[in-house]
Scaffold this motif. Structure first.
Motif, mmCIF file in Angstrom:
data_model
loop_
_atom_site.group_PDB
_atom_site.id
_atom_site.type_symbol
_atom_site.label_atom_id
_atom_site.label_comp_id
_atom_site.label_asym_id
_atom_site.label_seq_id
_atom_site.Cartn_x
_atom_site.Cartn_y
_atom_site.Cartn_z
ATOM 1 N N GLN A 28 0.796 -1.371 0.008
ATOM 2 C CA GLN A 28 -0.036 -0.044 0.066
ATOM 3 C C GLN A 28 0.793 1.307 0.044
ATOM 4 N N ARG A 29 1.882 1.430 0.823
ATOM 5 C CA ARG A 29 2.683 2.550 0.857
ATOM 6 C C ARG A 29 3.367 2.457 -0.360
ATOM 7 N N GLU A 30 3.889 1.460 -1.085
ATOM 8 C CA GLU A 30 4.627 1.517 -2.283
ATOM 9 C C GLU A 30 3.753 2.272 -3.409
ATOM 10 N N TYR A 31 2.554 1.634 -3.573
ATOM 11 C CA TYR A 31 1.671 2.498 -4.417
ATOM 12 C C TYR A 31 1.244 3.783 -4.095
ATOM 13 N N TYR A 32 1.115 4.201 -2.804
ATOM 14 C CA TYR A 32 1.033 5.502 -2.472
ATOM 15 C C TYR A 32 2.363 6.345 -2.924
ATOM 16 N N ASP A 33 3.489 6.010 -2.618
ATOM 17 C CA ASP A 33 4.721 6.450 -3.058
ATOM 18 C C ASP A 33 4.625 6.762 -4.701
ATOM 19 N N ARG A 34 4.277 5.673 -5.481
ATOM 20 C CA ARG A 34 4.156 5.989 -6.818
ATOM 21 C C ARG A 34 3.266 7.221 -7.152
ATOM 22 N N ALA A 35 2.127 7.129 -6.696
ATOM 23 C CA ALA A 35 0.950 8.159 -6.878
ATOM 24 C C ALA A 35 1.291 9.537 -5.973
ATOM 25 N N GLY A 36 2.713 9.617 -5.356
ATOM 26 C CA GLY A 36 2.964 10.829 -4.990
ATOM 27 C C GLY A 36 2.222 11.220 -3.483
ATOM 28 N N GLY A 37 1.670 10.214 -3.118
ATOM 29 C CA GLY A 37 0.965 10.465 -1.702
ATOM 30 C C GLY A 37 1.810 10.213 -0.466
ATOM 31 N N THR A 38 2.623 11.102 -0.047
ATOM 32 C CA THR A 38 3.634 10.881 0.637
ATOM 33 C C THR A 38 3.148 10.560 2.409
ATOM 34 N N GLU A 39 2.114 11.540 2.584
ATOM 35 C CA GLU A 39 1.510 11.212 3.991
ATOM 36 C C GLU A 39 0.853 10.114 4.238
ATOM 37 N N ALA A 40 -0.110 9.686 2.939
ATOM 38 C CA ALA A 40 -0.608 8.476 2.954
ATOM 39 C C ALA A 40 0.138 7.321 3.142
ATOM 40 N N ALA A 41 1.586 7.179 2.489
ATOM 41 C CA ALA A 41 2.411 6.184 2.549
ATOM 42 C C ALA A 41 2.941 6.093 3.992
ATOM 43 N N ARG A 42 3.460 7.220 4.575
ATOM 44 C CA ARG A 42 4.022 7.266 5.884
ATOM 45 C C ARG A 42 2.787 6.810 6.823
ATOM 46 N N SER A 43 1.489 6.959 6.793
ATOM 47 C CA SER A 43 0.578 6.592 7.544
ATOM 48 C C SER A 43 0.550 4.962 7.478
ATOM 49 N N ALA A 44 0.665 4.442 6.371
ATOM 50 C CA ALA A 44 0.647 2.875 5.865
ATOM 51 C C ALA A 44 1.900 2.344 6.654
#
Length: 339
Positions: free
Chosen positions: A175-191
């Motif tokens: 999930q955080r890898e895909y958030y990182d691809r999408a540029g969702g840094t805060e969402a990735a950190r939350s995961a």
């Protein structure tokens, strides 16, 4: 097969009880076919087509494997018990065959229908690698990323999904890898924070040091991702002390020290791991030792360590041989002045 060791079935990743039962039944069918000298798959039988794909994959022919898996899925009923794991195997084979476009197209058409099991995790892991090989302006990158995040979000919240605790850690990692691809840094950190809490709780509640060590690697990786790797040093040292014959704790500690830019401590830990390792892992850890000598500027020790690494790879039995690794080590020796 217990008769000639021919591959009769293959499964990627962990499995639910139902998936493992189907895998075992497929293996039994293959063995029965071998006894009956019926080794040519029936073109209408999905299980036999899967076996053809499994053998092609293990023989290093992912394109043929993908073709066979695709034929099996086309022949199988919609509610086929092996559909999700064969979908994952086909995505992996398309990735391995160097067809990222075909891989992403197939993933877009398939992953929403795989159900909330571990095969979805395997499929999305391979699909992510395929995304990374597409051109930056390819719209399929965003399409599959959005679909993957939707599926993973559902999986994270599905407490009834047949996943082990470390499978759930893998879901959060993806999930955080895909958030990182999408540029969702805060969402990735939350995961990542959620993954860390899950793993810390599992390690703390483990019934033994061996059970707790299951989480050494994913904990190390997520702590480094969060920028707090130094906080895990004491836990890994305690794991090593509790398991003095196991290579895993000092090996993870070595990786952590490397990430913390401490090659001296990383080398000392890698040497301790090397003393306890065996087989292919011993060769890989020897390579880590050589790399660290290189980082420390000791070319003579690096050359000696690379020679030892090559000897370990050459001594592996046929089933564990790694020609690409051997070539890589030989090339490294040439660059270090060895003939």
């Amino acid at each position: 097969s217990p008769v000639d060791e021919a591959v009769q079935a293959r499964h990627l990743g962990t499995a639910s009880v139902a998936q493992f039962r189907n895998f075992a039944l497929a293996g039994a069918l293959g063995h029965q076919d071998m006894i009956a000298r019926n080794d040519d798959p029936d073109p209408t039988d999905p299980l036999r087509l899967v076996r053809r794909g499994d053998r092609a994959a293990l023989a290093g022919d992912p394109a043929s494997a993908a073709k066979a898996y695709g034929e099996a899925l086309a022949k199988a009923p919609a509610d086929w018990g092996r559909r999700s794991d064969v979908v994952a195997a086909r995505i992996g084979s398309l990735f391995g065959s160097g067809d990222p476009g075909g891989c992403v197209d197939f993933a877009l058409a398939s992953v929403a229908h795989m159900g909330n099991g571990v095969s979805l995790v395997v499929a999305l892991s391979y699909a992510g690698a395929c995304i990374d090989q597409l051109p930056a302006d390819d719209s399929r990158r965003a399409n599959l990323t959005a679909l993957a995040l939707e599926q993973l979000g559902q999986l994270v919240e599905d407490r009834a999904a047949p996943l082990s605790l470390d499978d759930r850690s893998d879901v959060l990692f993806l999930q955080r890898e895909y958030y990182d691809r999408a540029g969702g840094t805060e969402a990735a950190r939350s995961a990542a924070l959620r993954q860390r809490m899950l793993l810390d709780k599992a390690a703390a509640e483990a019934s033994s040091a061996h059970e707790a060590s299951i989480y050494n690697w994913p904990r190390t990786e997520v702590y480094v991702y969060l920028g707090v790797g130094a906080e895990l040093i004491s836990d890994l040292e305690a794991s090593e002390k509790a398991l003095p014959k196991e290579y895993d704790p000092p090996y993870r500690l070595s990786w952590l020290y490397s990430k913390l830019n401490n090659p001296e401590a990383a080398l000392a830990a890698a040497k301790r791991a090397l003393e306890r390792a065996y087989g292919l892992n011993k060769a890989r850890i020897q390579g880590k030792v050589a790399k660290l000598y290189g980082e420390l500027g000791d070319k003579s020790a690096e050359r000696e360590a690379r020679s030892a690494e090559l000897a370990l790879y050459e001594a592996l039995p046929p089933g564990q041989k790694d020609p690409e690794a051997e070539k890589r080590v030989r090339d490294a020796l040439v660059s270090l002045g060895e003939k």
